[in-house]
Design an enzyme around this catalytic site. Structure first.
Site, mmCIF file in Angstrom:
data_model
loop_
_atom_site.group_PDB
_atom_site.id
_atom_site.type_symbol
_atom_site.label_atom_id
_atom_site.label_comp_id
_atom_site.label_asym_id
_atom_site.label_seq_id
_atom_site.Cartn_x
_atom_site.Cartn_y
_atom_site.Cartn_z
ATOM 1 N N HIS A 1 0.754 -1.295 -0.094
ATOM 2 C CA HIS A 1 -0.200 0.113 0.197
ATOM 3 C C HIS A 1 0.844 1.190 -0.073
ATOM 4 O O HIS A 1 2.070 0.980 0.017
ATOM 5 C CB HIS A 1 -0.901 -0.117 1.305
ATOM 6 C CG HIS A 1 -0.249 -0.066 2.526
ATOM 7 N ND1 HIS A 1 0.493 0.857 3.004
ATOM 8 C CD2 HIS A 1 -0.353 -1.036 3.695
ATOM 9 C CE1 HIS A 1 0.883 0.563 4.105
ATOM 10 N NE2 HIS A 1 0.054 -0.555 4.511
ATOM 11 N N HIS B 1 4.022 1.746 2.296
ATOM 12 C CA HIS B 1 5.272 1.003 1.879
ATOM 13 C C HIS B 1 5.898 1.627 0.757
ATOM 14 O O HIS B 1 7.246 1.784 0.752
ATOM 15 C CB HIS B 1 5.021 -0.482 1.167
ATOM 16 C CG HIS B 1 4.203 -1.290 2.416
ATOM 17 N ND1 HIS B 1 2.997 -1.850 2.138
ATOM 18 C CD2 HIS B 1 4.506 -1.744 3.547
ATOM 19 C CE1 HIS B 1 2.631 -2.571 3.126
ATOM 20 N NE2 HIS B 1 3.514 -2.431 3.881
ATOM 21 N N CYS C 1 2.788 -12.204 19.268
ATOM 22 C CA CYS C 1 1.855 -11.562 17.853
ATOM 23 C C CYS C 1 2.323 -11.973 16.480
ATOM 24 O O CYS C 1 3.397 -11.501 16.322
ATOM 25 C CB CYS C 1 1.811 -10.070 18.095
ATOM 26 S SG CYS C 1 0.808 -9.347 16.518
ATOM 27 N N CYS D 1 2.784 -8.951 14.227
ATOM 28 C CA CYS D 1 4.004 -8.200 14.253
ATOM 29 C C CYS D 1 5.189 -9.134 14.247
ATOM 30 O O CYS D 1 6.581 -8.833 14.193
ATOM 31 C CB CYS D 1 4.157 -7.381 15.757
ATOM 32 S SG CYS D 1 2.835 -6.571 16.110
ATOM 33 N N CYS E 1 -3.185 -7.856 20.592
ATOM 34 C CA CYS E 1 -2.132 -6.755 20.306
ATOM 35 C C CYS E 1 -2.601 -5.375 19.938
ATOM 36 O O CYS E 1 -3.297 -5.307 19.222
ATOM 37 C CB CYS E 1 -1.443 -7.622 19.039
ATOM 38 S SG CYS E 1 -0.264 -6.061 18.325
ATOM 39 N N HIS F 1 -2.231 -4.723 16.037
ATOM 40 C CA HIS F 1 -3.146 -5.675 14.861
ATOM 41 C C HIS F 1 -4.520 -5.629 15.422
ATOM 42 O O HIS F 1 -5.256 -6.300 14.712
ATOM 43 C CB HIS F 1 -2.403 -7.070 14.699
ATOM 44 C CG HIS F 1 -1.104 -6.730 13.853
ATOM 45 N ND1 HIS F 1 0.084 -6.201 14.175
ATOM 46 C CD2 HIS F 1 -1.141 -6.799 12.482
ATOM 47 C CE1 HIS F 1 1.020 -6.398 13.329
ATOM 48 N NE2 HIS F 1 0.395 -6.440 12.264
ATOM 49 N N LYS G 1 -3.231 4.949 11.600
ATOM 50 C CA LYS G 1 -2.296 4.240 10.672
ATOM 51 C C LYS G 1 -2.699 3.331 9.521
ATOM 52 O O LYS G 1 -3.578 2.409 9.950
ATOM 53 C CB LYS G 1 -1.413 3.345 11.425
ATOM 54 C CG LYS G 1 -0.247 2.973 10.648
ATOM 55 C CD LYS G 1 0.670 1.920 11.351
ATOM 56 C CE LYS G 1 1.785 1.217 10.549
ATOM 57 N NZ LYS G 1 2.156 -0.130 10.805
ATOM 58 N N LYS H 1 -3.361 -2.610 5.799
ATOM 59 C CA LYS H 1 -4.452 -3.497 4.974
ATOM 60 C C LYS H 1 -5.228 -4.334 5.859
ATOM 61 O O LYS H 1 -6.480 -4.460 5.663
ATOM 62 C CB LYS H 1 -3.490 -4.540 4.192
ATOM 63 C CG LYS H 1 -3.144 -3.940 3.001
ATOM 64 C CD LYS H 1 -3.989 -4.456 1.914
ATOM 65 C CE LYS H 1 -3.426 -3.601 0.825
ATOM 66 N NZ LYS H 1 -4.351 -3.797 -0.253
HETATM 67 N N1 MSP Z 1 9.386 -7.320 7.559
HETATM 68 C C1 MSP Z 1 9.276 -6.307 8.367
HETATM 69 C C2 MSP Z 1 10.674 -5.314 8.394
HETATM 70 C C3 MSP Z 1 11.883 -6.086 8.537
HETATM 71 S S1 MSP Z 1 13.049 -5.071 8.314
HETATM 72 C C4 MSP Z 1 14.516 -5.982 8.582
HETATM 73 C C5 MSP Z 1 8.134 -5.263 8.353
HETATM 74 N N2 MSP Z 1 7.373 -5.339 7.329
HETATM 75 S S2 MSP Z 1 6.128 -4.577 6.651
HETATM 76 O O1 MSP Z 1 5.950 -4.753 5.375
HETATM 77 O O2 MSP Z 1 5.198 -4.927 7.649
HETATM 78 O O3 MSP Z 1 6.353 -3.007 6.933
HETATM 79 C C6 MSP Z 1 7.564 -2.288 6.198
HETATM 80 C C7 MSP Z 1 7.401 -0.987 6.534
HETATM 81 O O4 MSP Z 1 6.344 -0.259 6.129
HETATM 82 C C8 MSP Z 1 7.740 -0.512 8.029
HETATM 83 O O5 MSP Z 1 8.683 0.418 8.200
HETATM 84 C C9 MSP Z 1 6.385 0.213 8.457
HETATM 85 O O6 MSP Z 1 6.345 0.857 9.193
HETATM 86 C C10 MSP Z 1 5.925 0.743 6.866
HETATM 87 N N3 MSP Z 1 4.642 0.992 6.882
HETATM 88 C C11 MSP Z 1 3.551 0.080 7.118
HETATM 89 N N4 MSP Z 1 2.412 1.132 7.030
HETATM 90 C C12 MSP Z 1 2.820 2.043 7.161
HETATM 91 C C13 MSP Z 1 1.935 3.496 7.018
HETATM 92 N N5 MSP Z 1 0.706 3.351 7.264
HETATM 93 N N6 MSP Z 1 2.600 4.721 7.066
HETATM 94 C C14 MSP Z 1 3.975 4.532 6.646
HETATM 95 N N7 MSP Z 1 4.560 3.538 6.729
HETATM 96 C C15 MSP Z 1 4.048 2.317 6.902
HETATM 97 O O7 MSP Z 1 7.745 -4.609 9.095
#
Ligand code: MSP
Length: 527
Positions: free
Chosen positions: A21, A24, A130, A133, A156, A159, A306, A309
């Protein structure tokens, strides 16, 4: 970080349980802007991104979809995560998957070293976990809802799903031994964790005392096997964090590793703890230098929460780029949100900034100047005469904006860098309004003045194209071509950024070409 020095920047590696989304894409774009800025400044730049594919969360998603985890990961990487990079124009140098052999081999070596050096012991873990997480939780990190589907269960806070109770024989990393060293690190290197709000939170967390970390799981087998005990797989975060080193030669190519490491890590603030506490402790235990910086950016909020998905508030990046284009996506998120703070996304704000700043502010400026060069000088950039006060003011604005933008980029204040560059857009628009080249053109006696004014505007656009190319690479490439700069000065991306403010680079006599609208009007129905 002077010219030619190493700049190795990373994003978190993304879980392949779901599709991306805009949250990311936000991290990707920020890392990409910094990487392009440094690359174009002559720094030895490397930009790594990738996917996190082991652990229970991926295993369960794959199983629920009737697939093997590896097969599922392959599918998501090819259909969703790699395409995301194209959608928002990411210039990564490498893409690591935690299922890559290069990664698995090096993780095994790292872990064996920690074991051999006495940093790991066998114990029993009992507590909450969790899967969303992929994290062990303390009681104060959980809620007990008074109503709804999970009433009476422990969920959690992130989540809003129930945690599981784990009771397993695990291997533990003696993380508690690094408490003092970590606190020294935060003290002696104040910009190791940024921004300040995240730094303070991390320091407070470590001051409360660190426990040892369970780093293996034995109840499932989707992971890297623990080398001395193959009935265990490595805890997914321990495995994932190592990607930053395994991708640049840790344990396999020492020369490469020495060239790239240490890194600058961009992460969401929600995962700053893993990066600013567990990660440096792991590196200290292995005798490897800690990263230069962990920067915890804010969240994209939708309706004050925040965006995620799992809460059904996720917006796919292509929903924005299909209408506005990838440049507008990149510009909007980098400009509208102070990097490091949370920011609310809204379609109205995006549309308004697109129209006012990109279409009217920058795009129109470029089209008008090129059109006037065609009309009054038959498409040739004229030579400027001696500059007057107003012309010198433009030159000064360009020089100062270049300096200020670079200083801001070094602090990762991307929004400040853009604000500095936009002073040039505003200055040039004001300059043209004041100088009225269309009025000068009516009187042959003003020809020399008209030359100076249009040279100044064209040279200002030259500087803008260079300064903005890390943020809006497509529009600036079009502008560069229309200015006729490629033949005279070479590729846009080869223009040294820190030199962008040096006045007079565009040679007189080059030919400009018609420029299509850089940011066309958006059909309101589509937006
Ligand atoms: N797999 C772990 C990271 C491992 S790094 C060694 C993970 N993955 S994730 O896909 O869940 O999230 C990746 C990144 O996307 C995180 O930095 C998270 O903060 C970011 N974001 C997820 N939702 C977000 C928002 N709504 N806004 C900004 N960043 C967001 O965590």
């Amino acid at each position: 970080m002077s010219d030619g020095s190493s700049f190795y920047v990373t994003t978190p590696i993304f879980y392949v349980n779901d599709v991306p989304h805009i949250g990311h894409a936000y991290t990707e774009v920020a890392a990409d802007v910094l990487a392009r800025w440094h690359r174009q400044s002559g720094d030895d730049t490397w930009f790594l991104t990738g996917t996190d594919e082991h652990g229970q969360k991926i295993l369960r998603t794959a199983t629920a979809n009737g697939m093997e985890p590896r097969e599922w990961a392959d599918r998501l990487v090819d259909s969703a995560w790699k395409p995301l990079l194209k959608t928002v124009d990411i210039s990564n140098d490498d893409f690591i998957r935690t299922t890559d052999e290069r990664h698995e081999t090096a993780v095994t070596r790292f872990l064996q070293k920690l074991y051999d050096d006495g940093h790991v012991y066998a114990g029993e873990y009992e507590g909450y976990y969790c899967v969303g997480c992929e994290e062990y939780k303390q009681r104060d990190e959980l809620d007990e809802p008074l109503s709804g589907e999970y009433q009476g269960q422990l969920v959690c806070k992130i989540h809003s799903r129930p945690v599981e109770i784990l009771k397993e024989k695990n291997y533990f990393f003696r993380m508690s031994a690094f408490e003092g060293k970590l606190l020294d690190l935060y003290e002696s290197q104040p910009d190791f964790v940024q921004p300040e709000s995240v730094r303070n939170e991390i320091i407070q967390f470590v001051r409360q005392g660190l426990s040892d970390l369970s780093i293996s799981r034995s109840s499932f087998d989707w992971g890297i096997k623990v080398p001395w005990d193959p009935t265990h797989v490595v805890y997914v975060w321990f495995d994932a964090l190592l990607n930053y080193t395994t991708a640049v030669g840790y344990g396999t190519d020492q020369e490469l590793f020495d060239r790239r490491w240490p890194a600058y890590h961009l992460v969401g603030k929600d995962i700053a703890r893993f990066h600013a506490v567990i990660w440096p402790a792991m590196l200290m235990a292995a005798g490897v230098e800690v990263p230069h910086k962990v920067f915890g950016h804010g969240w994209l909020l939708v309706g004050g929460e925040k965006m995620s998905k799992s809460k059904l508030t996720g917006i796919a990046p292509s929903q924005i780029t299909d209408t506005f284009g990838s440049d507008a996506f990149r510009y909007y998120f980098m400009r509208a949100i102070s990097f490091g703070q949370d920011g609310s996304f809204s379609w109205e704000d995006l549309s308004a900034r697109y129209q006012a700043e990109l279409a009217n502010g920058f795009g129109n400026l470029a089209s008008r100047v090129i059109a006037m060069l065609q009309r009054y000088f038959d498409g040739e950039v004229p030579a400027a005469g001696d500059p007057g006060e107003s012309d010198l003011h433009v030159q000064q604005t360009v020089a100062e904006a270049t300096k200020d933008a670079d200083a801001a980029m070094q602090r990762f204040a991307i929004h400040d860098a853009l604000a500095a560059i936009w002073r040039v857009v505003d200055e040039l628009n004001g300059y043209i309004t004041e100088q009225e080249p269309w009025a000068l053109a009516k009187d042959e006696g003003n020809r020399a003045r008209l030359q100076t004014v249009l040279y100044t505007a064209a040279e200002g656009l030259r500087a803008l194209a260079v300064l903005l190319s890390p943020v809006v690479p497509q529009a600036t490439a079009k502008l560069w071509a229309a200015l006729g700069a490629s033949d005279a000065l070479g590729e846009l991306t080869a223009q040294p950024l820190r030199d962008a403010g040096r006045w007079g680079q565009l040679p007189a006599g080059i030919r400009v070409e018609a420029l299509e609208a850089l940011f066309p009007r958006i059909d309101q129905a589509a937006a």
